[in-house]
Design a protein around this motif. Sequence first.
Motif, PDB file in Angstrom:
ATOM      1  N   ASP A  54      96.326-108.217 -69.552  1.00 44.58           N
ATOM      2  CA  ASP A  54      97.419-107.528 -69.918  1.00 44.58           C
ATOM      3  C   ASP A  54      97.315-105.911 -69.611  1.00 44.58           C
ATOM      4  OD1 ASP A  54     100.115-106.749 -70.703  1.00 44.58           O
ATOM      5  OD2 ASP A  54      99.996-107.362 -72.818  1.00 44.58           O
ATOM      6  N   VAL A  55      96.187-105.453 -70.368  1.00 45.40           N
ATOM      7  CA  VAL A  55      96.035-104.163 -70.243  1.00 45.40           C
ATOM      8  C   VAL A  55      95.443-103.473 -69.163  1.00 45.40           C
ATOM      9  CG1 VAL A  55      95.003-102.135 -71.496  1.00 45.40           C
ATOM     10  CG2 VAL A  55      95.649-103.996 -72.831  1.00 45.40           C
ATOM     11  N   ILE A  56      94.414-104.391 -68.459  1.00 50.31           N
ATOM     12  CA  ILE A  56      93.923-103.680 -67.247  1.00 50.31           C
ATOM     13  C   ILE A  56      94.731-103.811 -66.111  1.00 50.31           C
ATOM     14  CG2 ILE A  56      92.090-103.858 -65.575  1.00 50.31           C
ATOM     15  CD1 ILE A  56      91.157-102.263 -68.328  1.00 50.31           C
ATOM     16  N   PRO A  57      95.507-104.951 -65.809  1.00 48.23           N
ATOM     17  CA  PRO A  57      96.567-104.761 -64.715  1.00 48.23           C
ATOM     18  C   PRO A  57      97.392-103.686 -64.956  1.00 48.23           C
ATOM     19  CG  PRO A  57      96.044-107.074 -65.579  1.00 48.23           C
ATOM     20  CD  PRO A  57      95.430-106.092 -66.350  1.00 48.23           C
ATOM     21  N   TYR A  58      98.073-103.436 -66.057  1.00 48.14           N
ATOM     22  CA  TYR A  58      99.017-102.417 -66.322  1.00 48.14           C
ATOM     23  C   TYR A  58      98.318-101.109 -66.123  1.00 48.14           C
ATOM     24  CZ  TYR A  58     101.867 -99.161 -69.009  1.00 48.14           C
ATOM     25  OH  TYR A  58     102.642 -98.120 -69.414  1.00 48.14           O
ATOM     26  N   ALA A  59      97.232-100.994 -66.497  1.00 52.96           N
ATOM     27  CA  ALA A  59      96.650 -99.532 -66.390  1.00 52.96           C
ATOM     28  C   ALA A  59      96.284 -99.046 -65.013  1.00 52.96           C
ATOM     29  CB  ALA A  59      95.364 -99.498 -67.238  1.00 52.96           C
ATOM     30  N   ILE A  60      95.546-100.195 -64.165  1.00 53.52           N
ATOM     31  CA  ILE A  60      95.639 -99.893 -62.859  1.00 53.52           C
ATOM     32  C   ILE A  60      96.712 -99.389 -62.376  1.00 53.52           C
ATOM     33  CG2 ILE A  60      94.674-100.963 -60.670  1.00 53.52           C
ATOM     34  CD1 ILE A  60      93.222-102.847 -62.322  1.00 53.52           C
ATOM     35  N   ASP A  61      98.050-100.313 -62.414  1.00 50.93           N
ATOM     36  CA  ASP A  61      99.299 -99.872 -61.780  1.00 50.93           C
ATOM     37  C   ASP A  61      99.534 -98.579 -62.127  1.00 50.93           C
ATOM     38  OD1 ASP A  61      98.928-102.252 -60.298  1.00 50.93           O
ATOM     39  OD2 ASP A  61     100.173-103.481 -61.983  1.00 50.93           O
ATOM     40  N   ARG A  62      99.455 -98.390 -63.264  1.00 46.03           N
ATOM     41  CA  ARG A  62     100.051 -97.248 -64.057  1.00 46.03           C
ATOM     42  C   ARG A  62      99.236 -95.913 -63.385  1.00 46.03           C
ATOM     43  NH1 ARG A  62     105.049 -95.551 -66.916  1.00 46.03           N
ATOM     44  NH2 ARG A  62     104.422 -93.443 -66.973  1.00 46.03           N
ATOM     45  N   LEU A  63      97.985 -95.967 -63.402  1.00 43.72           N
ATOM     46  CA  LEU A  63      97.199 -94.867 -62.955  1.00 43.72           C
ATOM     47  C   LEU A  63      97.174 -94.769 -61.509  1.00 43.72           C
ATOM     48  CD1 LEU A  63      94.243 -95.797 -65.260  1.00 43.72           C
ATOM     49  CD2 LEU A  63      95.537 -93.575 -65.335  1.00 43.72           C
ATOM     50  N   GLN A  64      97.181 -95.652 -60.538  1.00 40.70           N
ATOM     51  CA  GLN A  64      97.487 -95.445 -59.163  1.00 40.70           C
ATOM     52  C   GLN A  64      98.984 -94.925 -58.956  1.00 40.70           C
ATOM     53  OE1 GLN A  64      96.619 -99.517 -57.744  1.00 40.70           O
ATOM     54  NE2 GLN A  64      94.391 -98.961 -57.222  1.00 40.70           N
ATOM     55  N   SER A  65      99.814 -95.388 -59.704  1.00 41.56           N
ATOM     56  CA  SER A  65     101.137 -94.624 -59.472  1.00 41.56           C
ATOM     57  C   SER A  65     101.378 -93.336 -59.660  1.00 41.56           C
ATOM     58  CB  SER A  65     102.374 -95.524 -60.402  1.00 41.56           C
ATOM     59  OG  SER A  65     102.398 -96.842 -59.805  1.00 41.56           O
ATOM     60  N   ALA A  66     100.103 -92.858 -60.622  1.00 44.55           N
ATOM     61  CA  ALA A  66     100.182 -91.298 -61.032  1.00 44.55           C
ATOM     62  C   ALA A  66      99.467 -90.695 -59.992  1.00 44.55           C
ATOM     63  CB  ALA A  66      99.774 -91.213 -62.447  1.00 44.55           C
ATOM     64  N   GLY A  67      98.840 -91.334 -59.046  1.00 46.67           N
ATOM     65  CA  GLY A  67      97.932 -90.634 -58.014  1.00 46.67           C
ATOM     66  C   GLY A  67      96.438 -90.633 -58.067  1.00 46.67           C
ATOM     67  N   TYR A  68      96.006 -91.316 -59.110  1.00 49.12           N
ATOM     68  CA  TYR A  68      94.736 -91.408 -59.373  1.00 49.12           C
ATOM     69  C   TYR A  68      93.896 -92.406 -58.400  1.00 49.12           C
ATOM     70  CZ  TYR A  68      95.171 -88.765 -63.549  1.00 49.12           C
ATOM     71  OH  TYR A  68      95.479 -87.877 -64.517  1.00 49.12           O
ATOM     72  N   ARG A  69      92.710 -92.133 -57.685  1.00 47.42           N
ATOM     73  CA  ARG A  69      91.967 -93.047 -57.317  1.00 47.42           C
ATOM     74  C   ARG A  69      91.003 -93.869 -58.302  1.00 47.42           C
ATOM     75  NH1 ARG A  69      87.833 -91.688 -54.159  1.00 47.42           N
ATOM     76  NH2 ARG A  69      87.663 -89.638 -54.824  1.00 47.42           N
ATOM     77  N   LEU A  70      90.893 -95.151 -58.430  1.00 49.88           N
ATOM     78  CA  LEU A  70      89.957 -95.933 -59.315  1.00 49.88           C
ATOM     79  C   LEU A  70      88.838 -96.225 -58.663  1.00 49.88           C
ATOM     80  CD1 LEU A  70      93.022 -95.641 -60.544  1.00 49.88           C
ATOM     81  CD2 LEU A  70      92.406 -98.036 -61.627  1.00 49.88           C
TER      82      LEU A  70
END
Length: 250
Positions: free
Chosen positions: A207-223
């Motif tokens: 739950d958390v990690i899929p959400y976090a990835i999508d949220r952070l990428q939408s904010a313009g970060y490279r993971l």
Amino acid sequence: MLFSAIALSVLACVATVEAAPTNEKRQQAQVIYGCTQPNTVALTFDDGPYWYIYDISNALTSRGAKGTFFFSGNNYQRIYDQGAIDQIKYAYNAGHQVASHTWGHKDLTSLTWDQIHDEMWRVELALQRIVGVQPAFMRPPYGNYDDEVLYASYIRGQKVVIWDFDSGDSVGASAAESKERYRTTSLNRPSTLLALNHETIESTAHDVIPYAIDRLQSAGYRLVTVAECLGEQPYQWTGAPQTPTSDWRC
């Protein structure tokens, strides 16, 4: 000197190390609390290898992201169990970074000099055997370190990685609470993020990690991996993985 002594002690499963000097200034490993490359996020995962690593790795890979896994040798499962070996290889072959979280997840600040090295080298040996790498980074259990731990890390050629963001999953935060931490942080938009998560928690993986990835990428970060977010190499050296033998037991 140090590593040749360790190599001779493999069969006994006990690390032989030089005594810590007491009356001279000792160099210490660098302690890392955050990334240095702008617009990067390093998602890190402690306490594995564990079976949720497949879900976490797939969530990262399917979104073009990378993560870093800090493995223990004998925490939730033994690192030489076939399941654990398969899990480590899966993450490594997917391009994620693997690193040390020590052998038994003990508070290193409570141990003797020899015990500190023993906790460190056993995981290093396991990663050399399983995927053919000598990690350049380690994370002390609970984030606890002192001068002895930093000196031991320094002479082992490793940097100590802490974090500047905690999802809270290991201290009872619900999935909703962890997701809110990621949401709030992404809105505040720090330049970088070095995030602590735990591989062994189902809600984190599913739950958390899929959400976090999508949220952070939408904010313009490279993971990216910890090494990439620092502009450094993930390993001191790399080689070929080994074939399991009867002495893969400790």
